[in-house]
Scaffold this motif. Structure first.
Motif, short mmCIF file in Angstrom:
data_model
loop_
_atom_site.label_atom_id
_atom_site.label_comp_id
_atom_site.label_asym_id
_atom_site.label_seq_id
_atom_site.Cartn_x
_atom_site.Cartn_y
_atom_site.Cartn_z
N LEU A 109 0.78 -1.06 -0.01
CA LEU A 109 -0.08 0.01 0.11
C LEU A 109 0.73 1.24 -0.02
CD1 LEU A 109 -2.49 -0.88 3.07
CD2 LEU A 109 -2.49 -1.59 0.26
N VAL A 134 1.04 5.18 0.45
CA VAL A 134 0.01 6.19 1.38
C VAL A 134 0.86 7.51 1.17
CG1 VAL A 134 -0.77 6.79 3.57
CG2 VAL A 134 -0.19 4.13 3.17
N TYR A 178 -10.16 4.97 1.54
CA TYR A 178 -8.71 4.73 1.55
C TYR A 178 -7.89 5.59 2.53
CZ TYR A 178 -9.92 3.24 -3.48
OH TYR A 178 -10.38 2.62 -4.40
N VAL A 214 -4.39 5.57 0.87
CA VAL A 214 -3.82 4.89 0.12
C VAL A 214 -4.08 5.32 -1.38
CG1 VAL A 214 -3.70 2.30 -0.61
CG2 VAL A 214 -4.22 2.92 1.81
#
Length: 345
Positions: free
Chosen positions: A232, A234, A265, A239
């Motif tokens: 992921l 970020v 997200y 995300v």
């Protein structure tokens, strides 16, 4: 599937936790449940409260369903109260609310009014009673959680790294930090059983970096151990990319996109587990319907990253992932509190 008949050991466990909540003879206990609650949990709560001499009453509400949104799991925000004022007032006026709803009231919009009325709330996680009895709070856990919450509140930054490639920087300035140890004695407070967590809800724009979910890490929304890595990316809390091949990555991409909501997200909370009695491998031993997964949020040394609603950052969404990671190193202002998945003394 384990059977759910009342066992003496399970009733003893409920009585022990209610006693730790300083329940006294004559106190009023509201046992809150819904039509889809696990029936044995309110039964055990009711009997245990009666054993302690409390005045007990049941509030059973119909479960809420919607056909316009994806299936919601692991949200911690039960929708069953529906802002029904007489229900909220009855809960707020109680000494103790034993919350046996499926999702719990932790992030429910009605919770502040209930706590403002002076009630204390114990959410009994939707686990099989065998797991609850195995994870009884003890005398040590309260002091341990309070010490780590104090550390979080005193720190300016959390840094999380791992051999798998995680490198995450989290500003704790403006964050709201807290924890729970499985019982509460103060009016106007809430806890959940099992307990053993220290958490921070970061302010907006506080989280950047890379989070790598490695083989054996957990997606609790799906109640699934990951079999292939998922990365992921970020940026400013959100995300921006979910990288990886295989079912684990595809499921995450599909489910989070289904909400059609950018806030799904975003980071909800971050923290780490402190409960030495909780086990990472326990999910392999239960059917999905027997298991809610609070144990995997709390096992000592895990780093817990969650996406979804974060009231501190002004974000609200029903989309939610709880992701306990192993083998992470967690530092607070450069001081290591978790070393490669081991909680330091």
């Amino acid at each position: 599937m384990l059977q759910e008949t009342i066992e003496p050991a399970w009733l003893d466990a409920f009585e022990s936790v209610l006693a730790r909540c300083a329940l006294q003879k004559g106190d009023t206990v509201a046992v809150l449940s819904e039509s889809q609650s696990r029936p044995i949990l309110p039964q055990l709560a009711r009997l245990a409260a009666a054993r302690l001499g409390a005045q007990v009453f049941d509030l059973v509400l119909p479960s809420a369903f919607t056909s316009t949104l994806p299936v919601a799991r692991s949200t911690g925000a039960s929708p069953v109260l529906r802002q029904i004022q007489p229900v909220v007032s009855a809960l707020a006026a109680s000494t103790l609310v034993v919350d046996c709803t499926v999702e719990g009231l932790m992030h429910a919009p009605e919770l502040p009014a209930i706590l403002k009325g002076g009630a204390r709330v114990l959410y009994v996680s939707n686990e099989h009673p065998e797991a609850l009895a195995r994870l009884l709070p003890d005398d040590r856990i309260e002091a341990l959680v309070k010490e780590h919450v104090k550390r979080l509140r005193g720190a300016r930054e959390m840094r999380v790294t791992s051999p798998a490639g995680t490198d995450l920087t989290i500003s704790l300035q403006g964050a709201v930090c807290g924890g729970n140890w499985g019982y509460t004695t103060r009016p106007g407070t809430m806890t959940h059983w099992p307990g053993g967590l220290a958490l921070a809800f970061p302010a907006a724009g506080s989280v950047d970096g890379t989070l790598v979910l490695a083989e054996g890490d957990v997606n609790l929304t799906f109640k699934r151990y990951l079999e292939r890595p998922v990365t992921l990316r970020v940026e400013r809390d959100h995300v921006t990319r979910i990288e990886g091949s295989g079912v684990d990555a595809e499921l995450m991409r599909s489910y989070i996109a289904a909400w059609g909501d950018r806030e799904a997200y975003a980071v909800s909370h971050v923290g780490y587990g402190l409960n030495a009695a909780a086990r990472w491998d326990s999910m392999a031993l239960y059917d999905k319907r027997d298991f809610n997964g609070t144990e995997l949020r709390a096992f000592a040394g895990n780093f817990l990253y969650s996406t979804g609603a974060n009231e501190v950052a002004g974000r609200h969404t029903a989309g939610h992932f709880d992701l306990p990671l192993r083998h992470c190193t967690v530092q607070l202002d450069g001081r290591t509190v978790v070393d490669n998945g081991t909680l330091l003394e």
